[in-house]
Every structure is written in structure tokens, then in C-alpha cells.
Scaffold this motif. Structure first.
Motif, short mmCIF file in Angstrom:
data_model
loop_
_atom_site.label_atom_id
_atom_site.label_comp_id
_atom_site.label_asym_id
_atom_site.label_seq_id
_atom_site.Cartn_x
_atom_site.Cartn_y
_atom_site.Cartn_z
N LYS A 580 0.81 -1.22 0.00
CA LYS A 580 0.00 0.00 0.00
C LYS A 580 0.84 1.27 0.00
CE LYS A 580 -3.93 -2.02 2.50
NZ LYS A 580 -4.80 -1.90 3.69
N THR A 581 2.15 1.15 0.16
CA THR A 581 3.02 2.32 0.30
C THR A 581 3.16 3.06 -1.01
OG1 THR A 581 4.94 0.93 -0.13
CG2 THR A 581 4.34 1.33 2.17
N ASP A 582 3.68 4.34 -0.90
CA ASP A 582 3.89 5.20 -2.06
C ASP A 582 5.02 4.64 -2.91
OD1 ASP A 582 4.04 7.17 -3.89
OD2 ASP A 582 4.31 8.82 -2.46
N LEU A 583 4.78 4.56 -4.21
CA LEU A 583 5.78 3.99 -5.12
C LEU A 583 6.83 4.98 -5.53
CD1 LEU A 583 3.65 1.83 -7.57
CD2 LEU A 583 5.15 1.05 -5.76
N ARG A 584 6.65 6.24 -5.33
CA ARG A 584 7.58 7.23 -5.85
C ARG A 584 8.94 7.06 -5.21
NH1 ARG A 584 4.16 12.64 -5.25
NH2 ARG A 584 3.55 11.50 -3.36
N GLY A 585 9.96 6.94 -6.04
CA GLY A 585 11.32 6.78 -5.57
C GLY A 585 11.67 5.36 -5.23
N GLU A 586 10.74 4.38 -5.38
CA GLU A 586 11.01 3.00 -5.03
C GLU A 586 11.10 2.16 -6.29
OE1 GLU A 586 8.10 1.54 -2.42
OE2 GLU A 586 8.29 3.12 -0.96
N GLY A 587 12.16 1.34 -6.38
CA GLY A 587 12.25 0.39 -7.45
C GLY A 587 12.87 0.94 -8.71
N ALA A 588 13.56 0.07 -9.47
CA ALA A 588 14.20 0.47 -10.71
C ALA A 588 13.14 0.74 -11.77
CB ALA A 588 15.14 -0.62 -11.18
N GLY A 589 13.28 1.82 -12.47
CA GLY A 589 12.39 2.13 -13.57
C GLY A 589 11.09 2.77 -13.16
N VAL A 590 10.87 3.00 -11.86
CA VAL A 590 9.63 3.61 -11.42
C VAL A 590 9.82 5.11 -11.37
CG1 VAL A 590 7.96 3.75 -9.56
CG2 VAL A 590 9.02 1.57 -10.11
#
Length: 613
Positions: A580-590
Motif C-alpha cells: 500500500k506504500t507510495d511507489l515514488r522513488g522506489e524500485g528500478a524504472g519507477v
């Protein structure tokens, strides 16, 4: 093979050269230090024989510190001779006898056992002298007269009694100057009860000490003035009060103390210790033969070190040669050792195996892509040729058929583009608040006609708070691909259900069907590209073979997981778990939609693939 020789030669030569340099340097340094240490021990007046005569030296030095002449040294030498069994002779620097423990006159050795000078003591022989080199027993004008000693002794005992009453016992001992001192005193007592018990009064200089200390301060400051240094004030410990850098004035302090103490100590003398009857004690000599022997041993050790180094270098280079040859011949390295080279060979073999697997996968993927593109192209070409030959009319049915095949081609190409973007880490996500249950309802509505045509019932079941932060387009693509596959593989009369639920940290989307199911041996491969349980690649039972691979990449880009459970003739369930967390700044290519580095950030979001495989 020839390309491995320079590597071997370079490694062996460099390793051998470095090892020999280290061995040569260490052996040469050891030999030089041994020769220098031995020579110095022989040449110095405070030679090696002094180690067995430490008591004699200390006692004679103490006599010199307490007496300004050697006139009464005879009884002291006699007592020390009886104690140690040595004959002791003391002479002036020009070898005039000052005292002899007894016996017939003897010829003294060329070198004296030690030099006795209380103002120039070797700190190694008498550590109490400290860095100044002055025997602490040489007190000179600082020796207290009987009256001052009596007064201080009474004060010291009162202080000790006061501290004992407070729980801090101590003892009173007289220093060489006769000043009573407290020993065994706890530092806490000295700090917290000093004023109460009179410790500060005990530390005050007596008139005798004050007079001597004043003369010393004058001498020290005269020396510092000549060096253009600021004056200092010395305490009873002969250290400058309040000065942080003692080295600045230490030279002047030591020279002034020696000048002040010179009239009170005996002049420098030479000490000779002999064996019973006046025989000379054995000494060490470093002759040419001994020097030659040392050099010969050093050379032998160097040759042995060189031989061992060459053998070790060759042994170390052998597995590296094998590893180099394996790399040149593109085959696994036959290195089995359990050291760093063995780990390198194992890593190389793993890399070789991975490269072979990747190459096989690349070839298989190229073949799969060619097969997937060939089918619709063959259909388009066949129908166009039939129409060109007049076998098929150019009517709406033909154009509709050609459009379907063209859309299929576009479908395959777009799937490949998505997979390529995911592999390169450039899969763009535009996260925003999404209600997974609402999104599942939209997907079900979009697939309602297809499910009805297939005779399949499509339902949605939602429970709990299903809100999360995700890319709605990509998330809808994930659910659409799973639903499309479920409908395709569910026979008429079957049921496909989209279950949406949530936990504290995750939203769970599960697509379950009552279709034919997947065999246990095929289940691990369902997310591989171009894989189908039907080896015939029939489009009646399978799509492009890319839908589930895209699902896996999109779910991973969201930081989630996707799993599959299935039983033959019972059905399959594909479960997606998303944080449920915010995806911004997480993970390659995001990337966030406002990232200025994302091209086309102001363009409408791509809606393609919502109903794809």
C-alpha cells in the motif's frame, strides 16, 4: 595458448620479484640491526655485563647522588662485594683509583663496566631518572633540615589521620630530600578532601626549598631569555606551572638543575666489576669470523627464501593459467581448489553457464518471436493473395479479418516493447491513489461480453480497505491479462472470480477460475515468455505467450509479488500482492508523473493492453 604465457610470466616474475625484495629487505635489515646492536653493546660503557650488576650500579650511583666526594666510598664497595661476590673498583675518568673492594692490585679492562654520574643517568639503567637523566636521589640544596622535616612530618601525619577518618587510609614516607609524602592515597581523596585535611598545606614549599627553587627559576629564565622564550615558574616537581608545552623549556630546566646540583654530587667516575680474584668477566667480541658467519647465514636464508618464493609463485600461477586457457577456449575452468583462485574459477564457471543459458534463451526467444509473427503475417499474405487472384472478394469480411490479424501483430509488438522496457529498467509508472476493488469492477465490466460469449460467469468479490498507491493503467493491465487468460481457459458453464482483499500492509488481488488447470510440472513455467501448456501453440487455447510475463514485470515494478496455484480439472488461481506504500522513488524504472526526465510527461496515459493476454 601463446596468449597465456605473458600472463604467467608477468605473474610469476612480479610475485617473485616482490617476494624477493621483501625477503631481501627484511633479512638485510635484521642482519644490520643484529650487527649494530651487538657492536653497540660491546662498544658502550654501559655494556651487556651491566645487566648482572644492576644492584652494584644502582647503589654506587645512589652514593654519588648523596655525597659530594668519593672519600667514604670504600665501605660501600666492600659491602656490595660481599653481597654480590664481585670485585668492585671505582676510578676517576683518567683511571685513578677512588675505591677498591679489596685484593691485590689488578690490571683493569680497557672498557669500564659503566660510567657513574648521577647527573647523566641512562634512563634504561635507572628508569626513575626519567627523560632528564638526573638521579632523583640527587637533591642537593633541596634537602630539608631537621626542623623543617619535623614540622612537615607532623603535618603529614595529621593529614593522613584526617584522611583515614574519612575512609581514605594512606602512609607517610620520606622522599630523598627528607620531605614527607603520602603514599597509597586514593585520587578521589586528594581531590575532594584536600582542603579539609590540609593536603594543600603539605604541598607548600619550605623556606629551604623556596630558596633553592628561586635560584633554579632565575637560572632557567636566564636560559630562556637567551633563547628569546617567555619566562616560566617551576614547582617542586620541576615542571613549569600552567605551561602546556613542557618541551619548550625542558632543556633549560635540565641544564639549570645540573648546574645547581653539581656541587652536591660526587664527580663522574668509572665503575669496573671483576670476577672473583680480580679476573675479567667474559665479554662478547665481533670478529671478522663472526661477521663472515652472519653474512653467510643471511645469504643462505635469502637463497632459501628465493627458492620457496619461486615454487610458490609457480604453484599459484598454475590454476590461473588453467583459468586463462578455459576463458580463451570458452569452456569451464578445471580448478577445484578451495582458495581465492578456486572461488574465482567457480564464479567464472557460473558465469559461463549463465551465458550459455542466456544464449539458449535468446535463440529460443528469437525462434518464438519469428513463429508468433509468422502466423498472422501468413494469414494476411494468404488472404491478400487469394483476393488478388480473385478467389476472395474485397468486402467488409476480408478487411475485418485483415484488421484482426493486424491488431494481433500490434498486440505482439507492444507486448515485446513492454518486456524490453522492463528488462532495461525503463518501465514507467505513474502512481496515484487507486481503489483496487473499483478497478476490478471496471475490468469485469470490460470483459463481460467476452465472458458471456464464452459461456463463463465473471464476478467480483471485494472485502476490506482496498485502497493503495499504484499506476491504475498498469494495474488494470495486470488484472485484464489474468482475467483474459482465466476466461480463455474456462469451459462454458464455468466461473471466473476476481477476489480483492487487504491486510495491514498489502492489497491482494486473486483471479480464480474453474477451468482445466495446469499440470504440476508446468506450473513453474507459466510466467516465462512464449510458454504455453499447449505445445502446438494453437491460438484456440493460448494467446501470444507474453501476458503472464508482462504481469510478473508489472507487479515487480509495483514492489509486489505474483504467484500461481492450480489443480488439473479443478481450476487455477493467480494471486497478486501489492504494498500500500507510495511507489515514488522506489524500485528500478519507477518514475513519478512529475519527473522532468520522463519524456511525454504531459501526454495522456497509454491505455493499450487493458484487455491483453
Amino acid at each position: 595458448m601463446t596468449r597465456s604465457f605473458p600472463l604467467r610470466r608477468s605473474l610469476v616474475v612480479r610475485l617473485t620479484a616482490v617476494s624477493l625484495l621483501i625477503a631481501l629487505g627484511s633479512i638485510a635489515a635484521t642482519a644490520w640491526l643484529a650487527v649494530q646492536t651487538t657492536t653497540r653493546a660491546i662498544q658502550q660503557e654501559q655494556g651487556q655485563a651491566l645487566s648482572g650488576d644492576a644492584t652494584i650500579y644502582t647503589e654506587v650511583l645512589g652514593f654519588a647522588a648523596a655525597n659530594h666526594t668519593w672519600d667514604q666510598v670504600g665501605p660501600k664497595l666492600k659491602a656490595l662485594s660481599d653481597q654480590t661476590g664481585r670485585r668492585i673498583v671505582l676510578t676517576t675518568l683518567d683511571r685513578r683509583v677512588l675505591g677498591d673492594s679489596g685484593g691485590a692490585p689488578v690490571t683493569l679492562p680497557v672498557k669500564a663496566t659503566a660510567s657513574v654520574d648521577p647527573l647523566h643517568v641512562d634512563p634504561v639503567l635507572l628508569p626513575q631518572a626519567g627523560t632528564s637523566g638526573i638521579d632523583p636521589r640527587a637533591v642537593g640544596p633541596y634537602r630539608l633540615p631537621a626542623a623543617e622535616h619535623s614540622d612537615l612530618d607532623g603535618l603529614a601525619r595529621k593529614v593522613a589521620s584526617c584522611l583515614t577518618d574519612l575512609g581514605f587510609p594512606s602512609q607517610v614516607r620520606d622522599a630523598a630530600s627528607g620531605r614527607p609524602q603520602l603514599t597509597g592515597l586514593d585520587p578521589l581523596a586528594a581531590r575532594y578532601f584536600a582542603a579539609k585535611c590540609g593536603v594543600y598545606d603539605l604541598a607548600e614549599a619550605t623556606p629551604t626549598e623556596a630558596a633553592a627553587l628561586a635560584k633554579l627559576n632565575d637560572a632557567v629564565n636566564s636560559c630562556l631569555e637567551a633563547q628569546k622564550q617567555p619566562p616560566v615558574q617551576l614547582g617542586l616537581d620541576f615542571e613549569a606551572l600552567g605551561e602546556t608545552d613542557q618541551r619548550r623549556s625542558q632543556g633549560c630546566v635540565d641544564s639549570a638543575r645540573r648546574a645547581q646540583l653539581t656541587p652536591y654530587v660526587a664527580p663522574p667516575a668509572l665503575l669496573f666489576t671483576l670476577g672473583p680474584g680480580g679476573s675479567q668477566l667474559p665479554t662478547f667480541t665481533l670478529s671478522k669470523e663472526n661477521l663472515t658467519r652472519i653474512l653467510a647465514v643471511t645469504g643462505g636464508v635469502l637463497v632459501l627464501a628465493a627458492a620457496i618464493t619461486v615454487l610458490v609463485a609457480r604453484r599459484l600461477s598454475r590454476p590461473l593459467r588453467a583459468l586463462t586457457e578455459a576463458a580463451q577456449q570458452d569452456r569451464p575452468a578445471p580448478v577445484k581448489s578451495r582458495d581465492e583462485v578456486g572461488y574465482l574459477a567457480a564464479a567464472f564457471n557460473d558465469l559461463t553457464a549463465r551465458r550459455e543459458r542466456i544464449e539458449e534463451q535468446r535463440k529460443a526467444m528469437v525462434s518464438d518471436i519469428a513463429h508468433e509473427l509468422r502466423n498472422p503475417l501468413n494469414v494476411i499474405r494468404g488472404r491478400l493473395e487469394a483476393a488478388e487472384d480473385g478467389h476472395l472478394p474485397f468486402d467488409r469480411a476480408l478487411t475485418t479479418s485483415l484488421l484482426e490479424e493486424t491488431v494481433l501483430l500490434q498486440h505482439i509488438v507492444e507486448d515485446l516493447q513492454d518486456l524490453a522496457a522492463a528488462d532495461a529498467g525503463r518501465l514507467r509508472l505513474h502512481p496515484e491513489p487507486v481503489d483496487a476493488a473499483e478497478l476490478a469492477g471496471h475490468v469485469a465490466a470490460a470483459h463481460a461480453d467476452r465472458a458471456a460469449a464464452a459461456g463463463v460467469t465473471l464476478t467480483v468479490s471485494a472485502h476490506g480497505d482496498t485502497g493503495l498507491t499504484a499506476d491504475p493503467v498498469r494495474l488494470r493491465q495486470v488484472v485484464s491479462n489474468l482475467v483474459t487468460n482465466a476466461v480463455r481457459h474456462t469451459p462454458p458453464g464455468g466461473l471466473v472470480t476476481i477476489h480483492v482483499s487487504s491486510t495491514v500492509d498489502e492489497v491482494v488481488i486473486a483471479v480464480a477460475d474453474t477451468g482445466a488447470g495446469i499440470a504440476a510440472e508446468d506450473l513453474p513455467h507459466v510466467f516465462e515468455r512464449f510458454w504455453r501448456a499447449e505445445k502446438s501453440r494453437s491460438r484456440q487455447t493460448g494467446g501470444s505467450g507474453l501476458g503472464l510475463a508482462i504481469v510478473r514485470h508489472l507487479v515487480r515494478a509495483h514492489g509486489g509479488t505474483v504467484t500461481a496455484k492450480s489443480e488439473v480439472d479443478t481450476g487455477s488461481t493467480f494471486t497478486v500482492r501489492l504494498p500500500k506504500t507510495d511507489l515514488r522513488g522506489e524500485g528500478a524504472g519507477v518514475r513519478d508523473a512529475q519527473d522532468p526526465h520522463v519524456k511525454g510527461q504531459n501526454q495522456p496515459r497509454d491505455q493499450k493492453g487493458i484487455t491483453r493476454d
